[in-house]
Design a protein around this motif. Structure first.
Motif, PDB file in Angstrom:
ATOM      1  N   PHE A   1       0.656  -1.241   0.025  1.00 47.76           N
ATOM      2  CA  PHE A   1      -0.124   0.093  -0.179  1.00 47.76           C
ATOM      3  C   PHE A   1       0.856   1.290  -0.128  1.00 47.76           C
ATOM      4  O   PHE A   1       2.032   1.255   0.585  1.00 47.76           O
ATOM      5  N   THR A   2       0.252   2.183  -0.589  1.00 41.93           N
ATOM      6  CA  THR A   2       1.147   3.530  -0.429  1.00 41.93           C
ATOM      7  C   THR A   2       0.631   4.103   0.837  1.00 41.93           C
ATOM      8  O   THR A   2      -0.328   3.725   1.555  1.00 41.93           O
ATOM      9  N   VAL A   3       1.050   5.241   1.205  1.00 41.97           N
ATOM     10  CA  VAL A   3       0.999   6.017   2.567  1.00 41.97           C
ATOM     11  C   VAL A   3      -0.543   6.449   2.494  1.00 41.97           C
ATOM     12  O   VAL A   3      -1.321   6.227   3.636  1.00 41.97           O
ATOM     13  N   GLU A   4      -1.133   6.997   1.496  1.00 36.47           N
ATOM     14  CA  GLU A   4      -2.285   7.321   1.220  1.00 36.47           C
ATOM     15  C   GLU A   4      -3.347   6.410   1.641  1.00 36.47           C
ATOM     16  O   GLU A   4      -4.463   6.229   2.489  1.00 36.47           O
TER      17      GLU A   4
ATOM     18  N   THR B   1      -2.614   3.515   3.127  1.00 36.10           N
ATOM     19  CA  THR B   1      -2.366   3.172   4.599  1.00 36.10           C
ATOM     20  C   THR B   1      -3.218   3.760   5.550  1.00 36.10           C
ATOM     21  O   THR B   1      -4.130   3.410   6.325  1.00 36.10           O
ATOM     22  N   SER B   2      -3.278   5.056   5.198  1.00 38.95           N
ATOM     23  CA  SER B   2      -4.072   6.069   6.158  1.00 38.95           C
ATOM     24  C   SER B   2      -5.586   5.772   5.918  1.00 38.95           C
ATOM     25  O   SER B   2      -6.375   5.744   6.859  1.00 38.95           O
ATOM     26  N   LYS B   3      -5.860   5.586   4.676  1.00 38.53           N
ATOM     27  CA  LYS B   3      -7.494   5.157   4.671  1.00 38.53           C
ATOM     28  C   LYS B   3      -7.818   4.049   5.397  1.00 38.53           C
ATOM     29  O   LYS B   3      -8.791   3.946   5.947  1.00 38.53           O
ATOM     30  N   ILE B   4      -6.732   3.174   5.374  1.00 41.89           N
ATOM     31  CA  ILE B   4      -7.255   1.707   5.913  1.00 41.89           C
ATOM     32  C   ILE B   4      -7.300   2.161   7.609  1.00 41.89           C
ATOM     33  O   ILE B   4      -8.206   1.403   8.324  1.00 41.89           O
ATOM     34  N   ARG B   5      -6.238   2.879   7.957  1.00 38.92           N
ATOM     35  CA  ARG B   5      -6.426   3.121   9.547  1.00 38.92           C
ATOM     36  C   ARG B   5      -7.707   3.896   9.884  1.00 38.92           C
ATOM     37  O   ARG B   5      -8.060   3.786  11.065  1.00 38.92           O
ATOM     38  N   ARG B   6      -8.195   4.490   8.828  1.00 38.30           N
ATOM     39  CA  ARG B   6      -9.538   5.056   9.277  1.00 38.30           C
ATOM     40  C   ARG B   6     -10.679   4.440   9.292  1.00 38.30           C
ATOM     41  O   ARG B   6     -11.866   4.650   9.742  1.00 38.30           O
ATOM     42  N   THR B   7     -10.797   3.121   8.658  1.00 32.69           N
ATOM     43  CA  THR B   7     -11.669   2.166   8.434  1.00 32.69           C
ATOM     44  C   THR B   7     -11.934   1.383   9.813  1.00 32.69           C
ATOM     45  O   THR B   7     -11.120   1.014  10.481  1.00 32.69           O
ATOM     46  N   THR B   8     -13.168   1.517  10.177  1.00 36.47           N
ATOM     47  CA  THR B   8     -13.710   0.800  11.420  1.00 36.47           C
ATOM     48  C   THR B   8     -14.587  -0.353  11.182  1.00 36.47           C
ATOM     49  O   THR B   8     -15.127  -0.561  10.267  1.00 36.47           O
ATOM     50  N   PHE B   9     -14.612  -1.290  12.355  1.00 34.31           N
ATOM     51  CA  PHE B   9     -15.652  -2.483  12.045  1.00 34.31           C
ATOM     52  C   PHE B   9     -17.227  -1.751  11.965  1.00 34.31           C
ATOM     53  O   PHE B   9     -17.951  -2.383  11.384  1.00 34.31           O
ATOM     54  N   ARG B  10     -17.504  -0.494  12.272  1.00 26.90           N
ATOM     55  CA  ARG B  10     -18.762   0.014  12.105  1.00 26.90           C
ATOM     56  C   ARG B  10     -18.773   0.158  10.631  1.00 26.90           C
ATOM     57  O   ARG B  10     -20.019   0.035  10.108  1.00 26.90           O
ATOM     58  N   ASP B  11     -17.700   0.496   9.809  1.00 31.37           N
ATOM     59  CA  ASP B  11     -17.859   0.707   8.630  1.00 31.37           C
ATOM     60  C   ASP B  11     -18.184  -0.497   7.706  1.00 31.37           C
ATOM     61  O   ASP B  11     -19.056  -0.580   6.863  1.00 31.37           O
TER      62      ASP B  11
END
Length: 1491
Positions: free
Chosen positions: A521-524, A526-536
């Motif tokens: 993954f790119t940095v962007e 990775t950042s998007k993945i870090r923002r994903t929660t189980f609620r999503d």
């Protein structure tokens, strides 16, 4: 390499590269493997499937190697569970952790941990249940245990303290989405649809596909219903993903999320291939999963932040530790609620339908491996949504030591143990893993060790701590990791272990989504993945909007949970009703008017249906269902007929008294039928002038008063005992004392009278024969139709103790019909005819008249027509000795009274105590007396001169007396037996020793020395029996072939080996080995019956260890039924077929079936080919061991094949028949060409086949031709289907149609014991029936060799011909006549025994004996055979006969005895030889052959 080959290889490489490149042209990163290999490029196997767990502390085993700690070193697991984990449920989580977080945690464990698979070989640490346990042992038996099987371990560990047992992980140890995609490439492929990059779904598209067996999903039984099978089990990445409905919902959420992402990527990239879409989606889902686990779920679970990621660490070992495996399972278990709510997106909680009505929640204990159609299993999308939303809205149980009863008491278990204790099982699992103690673990993670129990859990009640401390003997050093961690107030130890493990998993994972060096993954991104929660995730895969869910679905902060209480549902059982089958009896019609009833025979005998007929001549007949007369009751002598009726039990019994016979007891079906019979009987008796006396009594008394047929037999037996006791002056103790307990029946023994039928039966004759009529009329003095005790005694005294004059007078009176004091020629002829009649008319009327005239002429009475008694006695003047010994042969004589019968002397002497000198001298005297009489017949032959062996008469036998002590007698007999049969004994002992050695070797190997497969521990007795007997069977089935190598045996018996191996006993040895093999086959089967019984109740976890190639442990716990093992496996089916073939071969090989159907024996015995094929297949399946049958089979099979080929080479030659004759007695005489180089010895046999009969079966026959003859001859008696057809084939009528004599196939010759006749100075040949055929060849051979002055060891042959009548084998009489004419040196002495006649000194044959001796005296030939040979009546007395030979030939040390005939005759010869061989005199070597 040729240029063409190089071009072809290059083309193949380019084609593969182009294909893969086309499929993955948009994949620019290294695709992570499914099995976890090569994640760490330095240590390739780290985290892979099957890798070992990493111990953080040394193993804590009882022996330091592998043995788990058990009582009393550690507390009972169930007691510890009750003391520690029991408590009230419903307390909320301190951190408001939701149920969704708990089951998400179990889903995470299924992704990184797979230690559920049982180990092989199976080892158990069963949990003993304390007596009186309220759940598992309420009856207080103390016998209950909960099964617990140890998990899989690395086989190379656990061998020494330096390498203690280490368990293995059956899934990848990485957070790589293996719970979604599976732990292998093939598993992943089975989950894929290969369309649009999606996972395969069911019909709705929102649920995975139900399993069809391609994916090894775990399919344990539903403990609440007992249902199993694939229904309700979905194909998921984790085999245990369907363990409960809540974990199943978590797995389905990630299944949906994958397909959701794949669909989005397909829309964004329509040109991508399925593989591109699948791998991009998989990469994205794994990264999202890693992010949620480490940065959302784990902080919520532990209540602490996760250390910052600092990059990939190649040298860090991320392997799972046993401490983590146990800690995380128990940590999550304390938070599991007893029930889970379901709610819709509008926050409306839903009831769950059930048998007892609606429930507020889904009960956990009813959700394990559920197959019920309660929503989720109906593939309705909303049910998964409602469960996921319900779990996100429900607070979990408190993080403490308490575990709900759904886990502690109602967790699912194996087989009949449908419930077990989760907590106790995990305590036991910790011991299986060899976990360190609580203090050791605390020190490992930087905590202070526990010193005081009060410091452990100050928040708990003192009672809980006291119970736990007492179980550990108040020693904190003995406290185990799991109980200690559960009792902690803050859970610091478990938190530290869990955090350490996940951090190592993150930092040691080369494919971690935050690792910028792996190119995922790119940095962007990775950042998007870090923002994903189980609620999503939930918002994407359910019908709920993001607004319907709290920001963190793992924490609930707005409502308080009220845990629902659910009532358990009891299972119902269906019972089948038993139906009684009523069978109707069919009555057969009986001619004439008859009354039906049941005849009662006695208290221990079943009643039988009969029909009663009242005849006009005062006779009552009892018939069976076919109309055959069972008995006739004469009423002529009765003045009054007594009938007794039963007055109870339905008034159905009737007793008809028959004073001089046994009574008739009838049982009618109803009283009306009995009354009808009484009425008809009364009318019948009135017409006959007889009275009827009727009385009544109870049925029990009626049965007691009845004299049954069995009682009548006992009365007659006592009658004869005391009759002979009085005549012969025998001690009453030998005759048998009367029992006067029932005095009336006892006295009947002496007051009873014999009917004509009973008198005839006592003499062994027909009731209407002339002899019986004459004798009965003479004995019945009062003429009442019965013979009393006194009347029988009077006539018996005459025959037993009377003088010759008295006996001849009785005979004279018997046949003086008109009682005028004279015996006419006609009456004399009638007398002879009466004797001829009882001997089956062995003499014609003309012969009888010839004898009469000859005897009248010899006595000077040729001019007289009548004889006075004085004339009659004068005619018998030369036979006073015969008359003196004449008596009546009565069948009822007890054995104790027959002590001197065989000696032909007297019946009057009392028997002295055994072992006395007087007895020995008496026996010697009687034998000497017999030798003196019979020896004359052996040595004197009419018209012959005395040869060199005729010595003077012996007056006292020269023999060594027995030792007085019985022990010394037995020792002497045993020594003699060993000496006589030493070759047989050595061979049998050697063969038995080898067999026993094979059995012991295999049994010991599988019991103690075999590789640790676990089969010996599972079925110890069954395996040692089955494998030991299998080795014996393999040995016996192989070497039994050698006993049928006829050509080899024929050759070897002429070598020195015959001195050590009894080749003549090959057939007997064959039968013995076959019987032993059959016994071992049954034993082998019995062993497998034990095995199959055990296997059919063993769980798959054990069977998959024992038979890994057959069974796969899928958790179903349902073993195959017993019939599967027998009828659906190759070893089972072949084993059943082998038993059937063995049974058929054995049954048709018995003497009875061989006689009635030799073709059946021939055909079934050729099944041996199929037998060996099935044996090879049976063992080749290698279910338990590698095939070993060939080790035993190859050598005997090669030898047998060579012998068989030699026989087949001869069978191809057709032999022309020169002459065919049909002789009397069903004998067919065949004379055929002698093949070139066909050498044989007299006494040998051949096998012939006749293709003209339409079959190629071979039958054995002894050659009757002598070796010096140019042709071969056989005498074949038609006794079976084949020989009968052969006789018909060579009949004149058949030959007239064929026009030529059919040819034969010949196989042989084969040797047997009879050919050894010339190796003895004196030989005795005993032939019975058609068994005389080998001796015809021997007799002719002997005379021929004698006539040419050939050097012979044999100097004398005694030929004993035993036949029912001389007419049976008249062809042999012709051969004997030829031998008599050619025998110039008096080598052969022939004795003919006609067995259809009674014994020689019986009254019935005295006159025939006198006539025979008269013919031999006057005409020098036998009246019956026309030969000069001596003719005897009755069966040959082998013991006296052989004893006399010892006197006639005292210098001969060994006499050969050769017998051939029926088994009864050969057994008698064998018995006589053994009896004489017990003494240190001439040895009789017996060789026999049965037919």
């Amino acid at each position: 390499m040729q240029p063409e080959d190089m071009m072809l290889s290059l083309t193949a490489v380019l084609l593969v590269t182009w294909t893969l490149g086309g499929a993955q042209e948009n994949i620019s990163w290294e695709v992570q493997r499914y099995d976890g290999w090569y994640n760490n490029l330095l240590h390739h196997s780290r985290g892979s499937v099957g890798s070992r767990l990493l111990r953080l502390l040394p193993a804590n085993y009882a022996d330091g190697v592998y043995q788990a700690l058990q009582e009393p070193h550690v507390p009972n697991a169930r007691q510890l569970s009750d003391a520690l984990a029991r408590g009230p449920s419903g307390l909320p989580s301190r951190r408001n952790t939701t149920v969704l977080a708990v089951f998400f945690g179990f889903h995470v464990l299924s992704d990184i941990l797979g230690t559920e698979k049982p180990g092989c070989p199976a080892e158990f640490l069963n949990i003993r249940i304390p007596p009186g346990d309220l759940v598992f042992d309420p009856a207080g038996t103390g016998d209950v245990v909960l099964p617990f099987q140890r998990i899989q371990w690395a086989m190379e560990t656990g061998q020494s303290p330096n390498s203690p047992r280490e368990q293995t992980n059956e899934v990848t140890g990485w957070l790589d989405g293996s719970s979604i995609y599976g732990p292998s490439h093939s598993w992943s492929d089975a989950l894929r649809s290969f369309s649009g990059g999606q996972l395969a779904s069911g019909p709705s598209g929102r649920l995975p596909r139900e399993t069809d067996g391609r994916v090894p999903m775990w399919k344990a039984l539903d403990p609440s219903t007992g249902q199993g099978g694939p229904r309700g089990i979905y194909d998921l990445g984790s085999a245990w993903g369907n363990e409960n409905r809540f974990l199943q919902a978590e797995s389905i959420a990630w299944f949906r999320y994958h397909n959701h992402m794949a669909m989005k990527l397909a829309q964004d990239h329509p040109s991508w291939s399925d593989e591109d879409l699948f791998q991009h989606t998989r990469k994205q889902v794994i990264a999202t999963f890693q992010n949620i686990v480490l940065y959302e779920w784990l902080p919520t679970l532990l209540g602490r932040n996760i250390p910052e990621y600092k990059g990939y660490q190649q040298h860090l070992d991320p392997s799972l530790s046993p401490e983590f495996v146990a800690a995380v399972g128990q940590f999550l278990a304390t938070m599991v609620p007893p029930g889970v709510y379901k709610r819709d997106p509008k926050c409306r909680f839903q009831n769950v339908s059930g048998p007892g009505g609606p429930f507020p929640a889904v009960r956990l204990c009813n959700s394990y491996w559920s197959r019920e159609s309660t929503g989720l299993q109906q593939a309705e999308d909303v049910d998964v949504d409602n469960l996921l939303l319900g779990m996100s809205s429900q607070i979990a149980e408190r993080e403490d030591n308490i575990v709900v009863e759904d886990l502690q008491d109602y967790w699912y278990g194996p087989l009949k143990y449908s419930r077990t204790d989760y907590v106790a099982s995990w305590f036991q699992r910790g011991r299986d893993l060899g976990l360190p103690t609580y203090n050791q673990a605390r020190e490992r993670f930087g905590f202070d060790p526990l010193q005081n129990w009060s410091d452990l859990a100050p928040h708990l009640e003192q009672q809980v701590l006291e119970k736990v401390a007492a179980l550990y003997a108040n020693n904190t050093a003995r406290l185990e990791l799991l109980p200690g961690g559960m009792l902690e107030a803050d859970g610091s130890l478990f938190s530290a272990i869990i955090l350490d493990q996940f951090v190592r998993l993150r930092d040691g994972d080369r494919f971690w989504f935050e690792n910028t060096k792996n190119g995922l993954f790119t940095v962007e991104e990775t950042s998007k993945i870090r923002r994903t929660t189980f609620r999503d995730i939930l918002a994407a895969v359910t019908s709920a909007d993001p607004t319907d869910l709290q920001p963190c679905v793992f924490v609930w902060s707005t409502v308080t949970l009220f845990v629902a209480w659910i009532v358990a549902v009891l299972r119902r059982r269906d019972f089948k009703k038993l139906q009684k089958k009523h069978s109707s009896s069919v009555r057969r019609e009986v001619t004439m008017e008859a009354l039906h009833a049941m005849e009662w025979h006695g208290p221990k005998t079943d009643s039988s249906p009969v029909f009663i007929q009242l005849q006009a001549d005062k006779v009552l007949k009892v018939l069976d269902g076919r109309g055959s007369v069972l008995r006739s009751i004469s009423l002529k002598t009765h003045q009054r007929v007594e009938v007794i009726l039963s007055s109870n039990k339905g008034n159905k019994a009737l007793l008809l008294k028959s004073p001089k016979e046994y009574d008739l007891v009838l049982l009618f079906s109803e009283e009306a039928e009995r009354s009808s019979f009484i009425g008809k009987l009364r009318g019948y008796l009135e017409e006959s002038g007889l009275d009827l006396q009727v009385s009544e009594t109870k049925e029990q008394n009626l049965m007691k008063r009845a004299v049954t047929q069995e009682q009548r037999k006992q009365i007659l037996e006592t009658f004869f005992r005391h009759l002979f006791a009085q005549v012969l002056e025998i001690d009453r103790s030998d005759a048998g004392e009367l029992n006067f307990e029932s005095s009336k029946k006892a006295k009947e023994s002496l007051t009873c009278e014999l009917s004509r039928a009973e008198f005839a039966e006592a003499l062994g004759l027909k009731a209407h024969s002339m002899f019986v009529e004459s004798m009965f009329s003479l004995a019945d003095k009062d003429g009442n139709g019965y013979i009393s005790f006194r009347e029988f005694l009077d006539i018996l005294v005459v025959f037993m103790k009377g003088s010759p004059e008295e006996k001849s007078k009785v005979m004279f009176r018997m046949y003086d019909i008109d009682e005028n004091g004279f015996l006419s020629k006609e009456e004399f002829l009638r007398m002879l005819r009466s004797f001829i009649e009882i001997s089956n008319n062995c003499l014609s009327r003309e012969q009888a008249e010839q004898v009469t005239e000859s005897m009248f002429r010899a006595s000077g009475f040729q001019d007289r027509d009548e004889l006075t008694w004085e004339d009659f006695h004068y005619m018998l003047r030369d036979h006073d000795s015969e008359l003196r010994l004449t008596q009546l042969c009565i069948k009822g004589i007890p054995e104790v009274l027959k002590q001197n019968l065989h000696n032909r002397v007297s019946f009057i002497k009392k028997k002295e105590p055994k072992g006395t000198v007087a007895e020995e001298e008496k026996e010697l005297d009687t034998v000497s007396h017999y030798v003196e009489r019979e020896g004359q017949e052996l040595r004197k032959r009419p018209g012959r001169k005395v040869n060199q062996y005729q010595l003077h008469l012996y007056t006292e036998a020269q023999r060594k007396k027995y030792e007085r002590k019985k022990v010394q007698q037995k020792i002497q007999e045993f020594k003699r037996f060993i000496e006589n049969y030493r070759r047989h004994i050595v061979c049998v002992v050697l063969f038995s020793a080898i067999t026993a050695g094979l059995f012991v070797e295999r049994a010991y190997y599988y019991a103690f020395a075999s590789p640790s497969t676990g089969i010996a521990q599972t079925t110890f007795v069954g395996i040692i029996i089955s494998r030991g007997s299998a080795a014996c069977i393999s040995f016996m089935y192989s070497y039994i072939l050698l006993t049928m190598c006829r050509n080899l045996i024929t050759v070897l018996r002429e070598t020195f080996l015959n001195h050590y191996i009894p080749f003549d006993a090959a057939v007997d040895f064959h039968r013995w080995v076959a019987m032993a093999a059959l016994i071992f086959s049954v034993l082998h089967t019995a062993g497998h019956v034990v095995n199959v019984y055990i296997f059919s109740v063993m769980p798959l976890s054990v069977l998959s260890c024992l038979f890994s190639s057959v069974f796969m442990d899928d958790g179903s716990q349902l073993p195959q039924k017993y019939y599967w093992w027998f009828f659906q496996t190759i070893p089972g089916m072949t084993g059943v077929l082998l038993l059937v073939i063995l049974a058929v071969m054995y049954v048709f090989a018995t003497h009875h079936f061989r006689r009635i159907s030799f073709q059946g024996f021939w055909i079934t015995h050729h099944l041996y080919v199929l037998l060996y094929v099935l044996v090879i297949i049976h063992g080749s399946y290698a279910l338990i061991q590698q095939p070993r049958f060939h080790i035993y089979f190859i050598i005997p099979a090669l030898i047998y094949s060579a012998d068989k080929l030699l026989s087949l080479s001869r069978k191809k030659v057709e032999i022309s028949v020169v002459k065919a004759e049909l002789l009397p007695s069903g004998v067919t005489h065949l004379r055929f060409q002698r093949p070139q180089d066909f050498e044989y010895k007299s006494g040998q046999w051949v096998r012939i086949a006749c293709v003209a009969l339409g079959t190629t079966e071979y039958h054995p026959f002894t050659l009757t031709s002598a070796p010096h003859e140019d042709t071969l001859s056989l005498h074949i008696r038609a006794v079976g289907p084949w020989t009968t057809r052969l006789r018909e084939l060579y009949s004149p009528e058949s030959l007239a149609l064929i026009g030529k004599l059919p040819k034969l196939y010949l196989d042989g010759p084969f040797g047997e014991g009879h050919q050894e006749w010339n190796k003895f100075e004196v030989s005795v040949l005993v032939g019975g029936g058609i068994g005389v055929t080998p001796f015809a060849s021997i007799l002719k051979d002997l005379v021929f060799k004698s006539s040419i002055s050939s050097k012979l060891l044999c100097k004398k042959i005694y030929f004993i011909w035993v036949t029912r009548t001389q007419r049976q084998f008249e062809w042999l009489a012709d051969i004997i006549r030829e031998v008599e004419e050619a025998d110039r040196n008096d080598l052969v002495s022939v004795h003919i025994y006609i067995t259809q006649l009674a014994e020689k000194f019986d009254l019935r044959t005295t006159m025939l004996y006198i006539c025979e001796r008269h013919f031999q005296k006057v005409l020098n030939k036998s009246l019956f055979t026309g030969l000069r040979s001596i003719t005897h009546f009755g069966r040959p007395p082998f013991v006296p006969f052989f004893s006399s030979l010892q006197e006639v030939h005292p210098e001969v040390q060994k006499i050969g005895v050769f017998s051939c005939g029926p088994p009864g005759m050969t057994k008698s010869v064998e018995k006589a030889c053994r009896q004489l061989n017990k003494k240190d005199q001439t040895y009789f070597a017996h060789h026999y052959e049965n037919f």
